[in-house]
Design an enzyme around this catalytic site. Structure first.
Site, mmCIF file in Angstrom:
data_model
loop_
_atom_site.group_PDB
_atom_site.id
_atom_site.type_symbol
_atom_site.label_atom_id
_atom_site.label_comp_id
_atom_site.label_asym_id
_atom_site.label_seq_id
_atom_site.Cartn_x
_atom_site.Cartn_y
_atom_site.Cartn_z
ATOM 1 N N LYS A 173 43.214 -41.135 26.586
ATOM 2 C CA LYS A 173 43.708 -40.082 25.928
ATOM 3 C C LYS A 173 44.597 -39.241 25.348
ATOM 4 O O LYS A 173 44.965 -38.571 26.351
ATOM 5 C CB LYS A 173 42.129 -39.989 25.205
ATOM 6 C CG LYS A 173 41.732 -39.450 23.940
ATOM 7 C CD LYS A 173 40.634 -38.814 23.579
ATOM 8 C CE LYS A 173 39.841 -37.602 24.498
ATOM 9 N NZ LYS A 173 40.579 -36.282 24.022
ATOM 10 N N ASP A 181 44.879 -38.536 19.851
ATOM 11 C CA ASP A 181 43.055 -38.804 19.218
ATOM 12 C C ASP A 181 43.898 -36.682 18.981
ATOM 13 O O ASP A 181 43.394 -35.674 19.443
ATOM 14 C CB ASP A 181 42.431 -37.593 20.673
ATOM 15 C CG ASP A 181 41.173 -36.483 20.269
ATOM 16 O OD1 ASP A 181 40.760 -36.992 19.327
ATOM 17 O OD2 ASP A 181 40.703 -36.021 20.988
ATOM 18 N N HIS A 184 42.828 -34.304 9.498
ATOM 19 C CA HIS A 184 41.663 -33.925 8.426
ATOM 20 C C HIS A 184 43.017 -33.158 7.832
ATOM 21 O O HIS A 184 43.703 -32.078 7.355
ATOM 22 C CB HIS A 184 41.540 -32.840 8.684
ATOM 23 C CG HIS A 184 40.147 -32.117 7.763
ATOM 24 N ND1 HIS A 184 39.034 -31.958 9.005
ATOM 25 C CD2 HIS A 184 40.033 -32.401 6.071
ATOM 26 C CE1 HIS A 184 38.145 -31.097 7.041
ATOM 27 N NE2 HIS A 184 39.131 -32.099 6.323
ATOM 28 N N ASP A 185 43.076 -34.216 6.418
ATOM 29 C CA ASP A 185 44.209 -33.730 5.461
ATOM 30 C C ASP A 185 43.805 -34.076 4.117
ATOM 31 O O ASP A 185 42.832 -35.255 4.321
ATOM 32 C CB ASP A 185 45.462 -33.155 5.972
ATOM 33 C CG ASP A 185 46.564 -32.294 5.472
ATOM 34 O OD1 ASP A 185 47.007 -31.757 4.033
ATOM 35 O OD2 ASP A 185 47.252 -31.711 5.619
ATOM 36 N N THR A 220 48.378 -38.126 3.283
ATOM 37 C CA THR A 220 48.853 -37.746 3.936
ATOM 38 C C THR A 220 48.633 -38.203 5.639
ATOM 39 O O THR A 220 49.080 -37.768 5.972
ATOM 40 C CB THR A 220 48.855 -35.863 4.307
ATOM 41 O OG1 THR A 220 49.061 -35.438 3.160
ATOM 42 C CG2 THR A 220 49.656 -35.103 5.203
ATOM 43 N N THR A 275 30.876 -31.471 19.399
ATOM 44 C CA THR A 275 29.868 -30.749 19.769
ATOM 45 C C THR A 275 30.163 -29.863 19.637
ATOM 46 O O THR A 275 28.901 -29.145 20.626
ATOM 47 C CB THR A 275 30.536 -31.389 20.933
ATOM 48 O OG1 THR A 275 31.339 -31.146 21.535
ATOM 49 C CG2 THR A 275 30.176 -32.961 21.141
ATOM 50 N N ARG A 300 28.966 -37.138 33.310
ATOM 51 C CA ARG A 300 29.290 -36.571 34.361
ATOM 52 C C ARG A 300 28.402 -37.446 34.981
ATOM 53 O O ARG A 300 27.494 -38.608 34.629
ATOM 54 C CB ARG A 300 28.660 -35.191 33.973
ATOM 55 C CG ARG A 300 29.529 -33.875 33.379
ATOM 56 C CD ARG A 300 30.679 -34.655 33.759
ATOM 57 N NE ARG A 300 31.722 -33.175 33.200
ATOM 58 C CZ ARG A 300 32.439 -33.250 32.551
ATOM 59 N NH1 ARG A 300 33.052 -34.375 31.437
ATOM 60 N NH2 ARG A 300 33.709 -32.016 32.283
ATOM 61 N N GLN A 318 30.937 -28.306 29.239
ATOM 62 C CA GLN A 318 30.510 -29.749 28.107
ATOM 63 C C GLN A 318 28.608 -29.059 27.826
ATOM 64 O O GLN A 318 28.214 -29.259 29.628
ATOM 65 C CB GLN A 318 30.824 -30.952 28.838
ATOM 66 C CG GLN A 318 31.445 -31.262 29.002
ATOM 67 C CD GLN A 318 32.758 -31.919 27.454
ATOM 68 O OE1 GLN A 318 31.437 -31.574 25.963
ATOM 69 N NE2 GLN A 318 33.324 -32.206 26.929
ATOM 70 N N GLY A 339 37.335 -37.529 30.797
ATOM 71 C CA GLY A 339 38.581 -35.759 31.195
ATOM 72 C C GLY A 339 38.417 -35.957 33.180
ATOM 73 O O GLY A 339 38.351 -35.987 34.091
ATOM 74 N N ARG A 340 38.280 -34.656 33.213
ATOM 75 C CA ARG A 340 37.801 -33.676 34.043
ATOM 76 C C ARG A 340 37.643 -34.429 35.809
ATOM 77 O O ARG A 340 38.317 -34.054 36.932
ATOM 78 C CB ARG A 340 37.627 -32.055 34.409
ATOM 79 C CG ARG A 340 38.528 -31.780 33.717
ATOM 80 C CD ARG A 340 38.145 -30.101 33.251
ATOM 81 N NE ARG A 340 36.854 -30.491 31.860
ATOM 82 C CZ ARG A 340 36.589 -29.507 31.412
ATOM 83 N NH1 ARG A 340 36.186 -28.375 31.558
ATOM 84 N NH2 ARG A 340 35.630 -30.154 30.318
HETATM 85 O O1 C5P Z 1 37.417 -33.055 31.184
HETATM 86 P P1 C5P Z 1 36.119 -33.846 30.078
HETATM 87 O O2 C5P Z 1 35.590 -34.916 30.391
HETATM 88 O O3 C5P Z 1 35.249 -32.176 29.878
HETATM 89 O O4 C5P Z 1 37.116 -34.010 29.101
HETATM 90 C C1 C5P Z 1 36.315 -34.440 27.685
HETATM 91 C C2 C5P Z 1 37.302 -35.029 26.722
HETATM 92 O O5 C5P Z 1 36.865 -35.396 25.711
HETATM 93 C C3 C5P Z 1 38.517 -33.398 26.325
HETATM 94 O O6 C5P Z 1 39.402 -34.250 26.079
HETATM 95 C C4 C5P Z 1 37.911 -33.022 25.103
HETATM 96 O O7 C5P Z 1 38.531 -32.704 24.273
HETATM 97 C C5 C5P Z 1 37.274 -35.011 24.541
HETATM 98 N N1 C5P Z 1 35.965 -34.161 23.799
HETATM 99 C C6 C5P Z 1 34.546 -33.907 23.503
HETATM 100 N N2 C5P Z 1 33.600 -33.585 22.688
HETATM 101 C C7 C5P Z 1 33.951 -33.928 21.855
HETATM 102 C C8 C5P Z 1 35.117 -34.602 21.165
HETATM 103 C C9 C5P Z 1 36.417 -34.191 22.107
HETATM 104 O O8 C5P Z 1 34.549 -32.927 24.911
HETATM 105 N N3 C5P Z 1 33.265 -33.509 20.678
#
Ligand code: C5P
Length: 233
Positions: free
Chosen positions: A32, A59, A63-64, A68, A119, A180, A189, A209-210
């Site tokens: 992503k 991602d 929103h427009d 557009t 979220t 997680r 989160q 992500g992390r």
């Molecule tokens: O590092 P982590 O696993 O928390 O990353 C989650 C990813 O999902 C990030 O890129 C974050 O911007 C995205 N995201 C999120 N919650 C949302 C929509 C997108 O955490 N509601």
């Protein structure tokens, strides 16, 4: 193997993104690219990542006005991305035009998904912008609106997955961040779920992500998530 994991490349340089991409296999995961990396590196990096063989979820949460957003979605499709998204709160007409903009790409078109309620938004945050519904009702309303506009699915937290899966058709895909393992820090989160739990609740794709990008061995962490998912499917 169905690739259910989308690794979030939340970096601000192409160098960091490329280092991570060198550690993970495009046959095992998708990636992503969000606003941070895109703002830093632009469409060139998106095209390069596609050329490396990765399926890219762009991602940018468009929103427009409908015209557009339709144009932006068309440009994203031309870059060769696998998935792109828009804010469902942009309304039915905006989403319908975005979806129509993809018609000419036929079966090669990217998947188009809606963002319901971020979220980070609480009930009081919704009230501040004039939305009286509670977050769950609003998520559900925007998910149905996304489906009515012909979108392929929505992004939703694990907390909402079970409800949406029960309400919406099987082919409507649910993309879930906030995943997680037990040993992972939740970071910022607030509502997290394990990979197996998210899949069992009806998620189709997990955005991670992390726990992968900051792992000592991203490839190993990815493999652990894949194994956890396999045990749940
Ligand atoms: O590092 P982590 O696993 O928390 O990353 C989650 C990813 O999902 C990030 O890129 C974050 O911007 C995205 N995201 C999120 N919650 C949302 C929509 C997108 O955490 N509601």
């Amino acid at each position: 193997m169905e690739k259910r994991i989308i690794v979030a490349l939340d970096f601000d340089t192409a160098k960091q993104a490329r280092e991570l991409l060198a550690c993970v296999d495009p046959t095992l995961c998708r990636v992503k690219i969000g606003k941070e990396l895109f703002t830093a590196c632009g469409p060139r990096l998106v095209k390069d990542v596609c050329a490396l063989g990765f399926d890219v979820f762009l991602d940018l949460k468009f929103h427009d006005i409908p015209n557009t957003v339709a144009g932006a979605v068309r440009v994203a499709a031309n870059m060769g991305v696998w998935m792109v998204n828009v804010h469902a709160s942009g309304g039915l007409e905006m989403m319908e035009q975005a979806r129509q903009a993809l018609d000419s790409f036929g079966s090669d078109r990217p998947l188009l998904v809606g963002v319901t309620v971020l979220t980070s938004m609480s009930k009081s945050g919704l009230e501040q912008i004039g939305v009286e519904a509670n977050p769950e009702e609003q998520v559900s309303r925007l998910a149905f609106l996304s489906r009515d506009a012909g979108l392929d699915g929505v992004v939703c937290s694990a907390a909402e997955t079970r409800l949406l899966r029960a309400q919406l058709p099987d082919e409507f895909c649910l993309v879930t961040p906030g995943i997680r393992r037990e040993e992972d820090a939740s970071g910022d989160q607030k509502r997290v779920a394990g990979p197996a739990e998210a899949i069992r609740s009806g998620s189709n794709y997990l955005v991670i992500g992390r726990p992968i990008t900051r792992a000592e061995s991203p490839a190993h962490a990815l493999q652990e998530f894949i194994s956890a998912i396999a045990s749940a499917s």
